[in-house]
Motif scaffolding. Structure first.
Motif, PDB file in Angstrom:
ATOM      1  N   SER A  77       0.827  -1.207   0.000  1.00 52.63           N
ATOM      2  CA  SER A  77       0.000   0.000   0.000  1.00 52.63           C
ATOM      3  C   SER A  77       0.862   1.257   0.000  1.00 52.63           C
ATOM      4  O   SER A  77       0.533   2.245  -0.669  1.00 52.63           O
ATOM      5  CB  SER A  77      -0.947  -0.005   1.200  1.00 52.63           C
ATOM      6  OG  SER A  77      -0.231  -0.041   2.424  1.00 52.63           O
ATOM      7  N   THR A  81       0.835   3.597  -3.216  1.00 58.51           N
ATOM      8  CA  THR A  81       0.349   4.966  -3.044  1.00 58.51           C
ATOM      9  C   THR A  81       1.348   5.990  -3.569  1.00 58.51           C
ATOM     10  O   THR A  81       0.977   6.976  -4.204  1.00 58.51           O
ATOM     11  CB  THR A  81       0.056   5.237  -1.554  1.00 58.51           C
ATOM     12  OG1 THR A  81      -0.918   4.293  -1.081  1.00 58.51           O
ATOM     13  CG2 THR A  81      -0.489   6.646  -1.358  1.00 58.51           C
ATOM     14  N   ALA A 149      -5.378   3.248  -5.155  1.00 58.99           N
ATOM     15  CA  ALA A 149      -4.834   4.437  -4.498  1.00 58.99           C
ATOM     16  C   ALA A 149      -4.971   5.668  -5.378  1.00 58.99           C
ATOM     17  O   ALA A 149      -5.074   6.799  -4.884  1.00 58.99           O
ATOM     18  CB  ALA A 149      -3.366   4.208  -4.140  1.00 58.99           C
ATOM     19  N   ILE A 191      -3.968  11.204  -0.260  1.00 59.98           N
ATOM     20  CA  ILE A 191      -2.930  10.187  -0.102  1.00 59.98           C
ATOM     21  C   ILE A 191      -3.292   9.217   1.016  1.00 59.98           C
ATOM     22  O   ILE A 191      -3.159   7.997   0.869  1.00 59.98           O
ATOM     23  CB  ILE A 191      -1.569  10.850   0.173  1.00 59.98           C
ATOM     24  CG1 ILE A 191      -1.084  11.613  -1.072  1.00 59.98           C
ATOM     25  CG2 ILE A 191      -0.527   9.824   0.589  1.00 59.98           C
ATOM     26  CD1 ILE A 191       0.141  12.459  -0.837  1.00 59.98           C
ATOM     27  N   GLY A 194      -6.189   7.041  -0.143  1.00 63.06           N
ATOM     28  CA  GLY A 194      -5.716   6.058  -1.110  1.00 63.06           C
ATOM     29  C   GLY A 194      -4.903   4.958  -0.469  1.00 63.06           C
ATOM     30  O   GLY A 194      -5.041   3.778  -0.821  1.00 63.06           O
ATOM     31  N   ALA A 195      -4.055   5.324   0.502  1.00 54.54           N
ATOM     32  CA  ALA A 195      -3.241   4.319   1.188  1.00 54.54           C
ATOM     33  C   ALA A 195      -4.114   3.368   1.999  1.00 54.54           C
ATOM     34  O   ALA A 195      -3.873   2.154   2.015  1.00 54.54           O
ATOM     35  CB  ALA A 195      -2.227   5.011   2.092  1.00 54.54           C
TER      36      ALA A 195
END
Length: 264
Positions: A77, A81, A149, A191, A194-195
């Motif tokens: 991840s 990302t 992500a 961010i 998305g992570a």
């Protein structure tokens, strides 16, 4: 006709919504309830007990599978990302037609059947003579985490006012300083979202993991599938309930982050 469409006035909508709600969440309720069953048979309630949760904590194979899943999910991840953020920034700099092609290319893995992706990934590693193990797991998970992500990062980037970057440039910020002082702080909510989304997707994946994992890199979904093949047990319910709690916690964090981004 003005105002928002009120679908509640449509006949049968309420009943269909309730049926769908029960259909979606009743199996989860059964899993949670029977994870506290004291007996060894999943379908027969024999009393309340925490024995299966205690067994989850005591069994080394369960701990190893959880540890493998967490390691892969965290690394994949994070790497996915970072790559998604760089891709989003690169897409913004493209011309309109090129950016559309890039978005379509990066979003294609979301549309391709996962079995095709799994077979293709395995074939790629075999072609390169990579031995299956933790490295192939991380690489495969990183690849399919990128599109997930990318979605919230692009959404966050689309909401940014270009005047902010123009003002920063007029004040002398450029290159690395513009990215570090302006772009990156504004993208933090996207961010993080998305992570978290990539983390959940990686933690939950079974099909691709089953193709590229080695004998010493068993993840939790692979371990659970192996238990089911040997017969249903309340231990599976206990592990699934714990995994569900982790998922809810991560999704809650993602929701809070999105709300913070909206009201910031």
């Amino acid at each position: 006709m003005t105002g928002r469409l009120d679908t509640r006035s449509y006949p049968g909508v309420g009943s269909a919504a309730r049926v769908a709600f029960v259909f979606l969440y009743a199996p989860l309720a059964v899993v949670i309830v029977y994870s506290f069953n004291s007996g060894p048979i999943v379908s027969r309630w024999e009393g309340f007990s925490l024995v299966w949760y205690r067994e989850v904590l005591e069994r080394s194979d369960v701990r190893d599978a959880v540890w493998n899943s967490l390691r892969v999910a965290v690394v994949a991840s994070a790497a996915g990302t970072v790559l998604a953020m760089l891709a989003a920034l690169g897409i913004v700099a493209m011309i309109r037609r090129g950016s559309s092609l890039a978005v379509g290319f990066l979003s294609t893995p979301l549309l391709i059947p996962e079995i095709v992706t799994a077979v293709g990934t395995l074939s790629f590693f075999v072609l390169l003579d990579f031995g299956r193990g933790m490295a192939t797991l991380v690489l495969a998970h990183t690849a399919f985490c990128i599109p997930f992500a990318l979605l919230p990062i692009r959404a966050c980037l689309a909401e940014l006012d270009p005047a902010v970057f123009e003002a920063a440039s007029d004040l002398g910020a450029s290159g690395i300083r513009l990215f570090r002082r302006v772009t990156l702080p504004l993208l933090v909510p996207g961010i993080v979202s998305g992570a978290l989304l990539a983390f959940i997707i990686s933690l939950d994946d079974y099909l691709i993991s089953a193709f590229v994992a080695g004998p010493t890199s068993t993840t939790l979904p692979i371990f659970l599938f192996g238990l089911i093949r040997r017969g249903a047990s309340p231990l599976i319910n206990a592990v699934s309930t714990l995994l569900l709690l982790v998922t809810i916690a991560v999704l809650t964090a993602s929701y809070i982050t999105a709300k913070w981004r909206k009201h910031k």
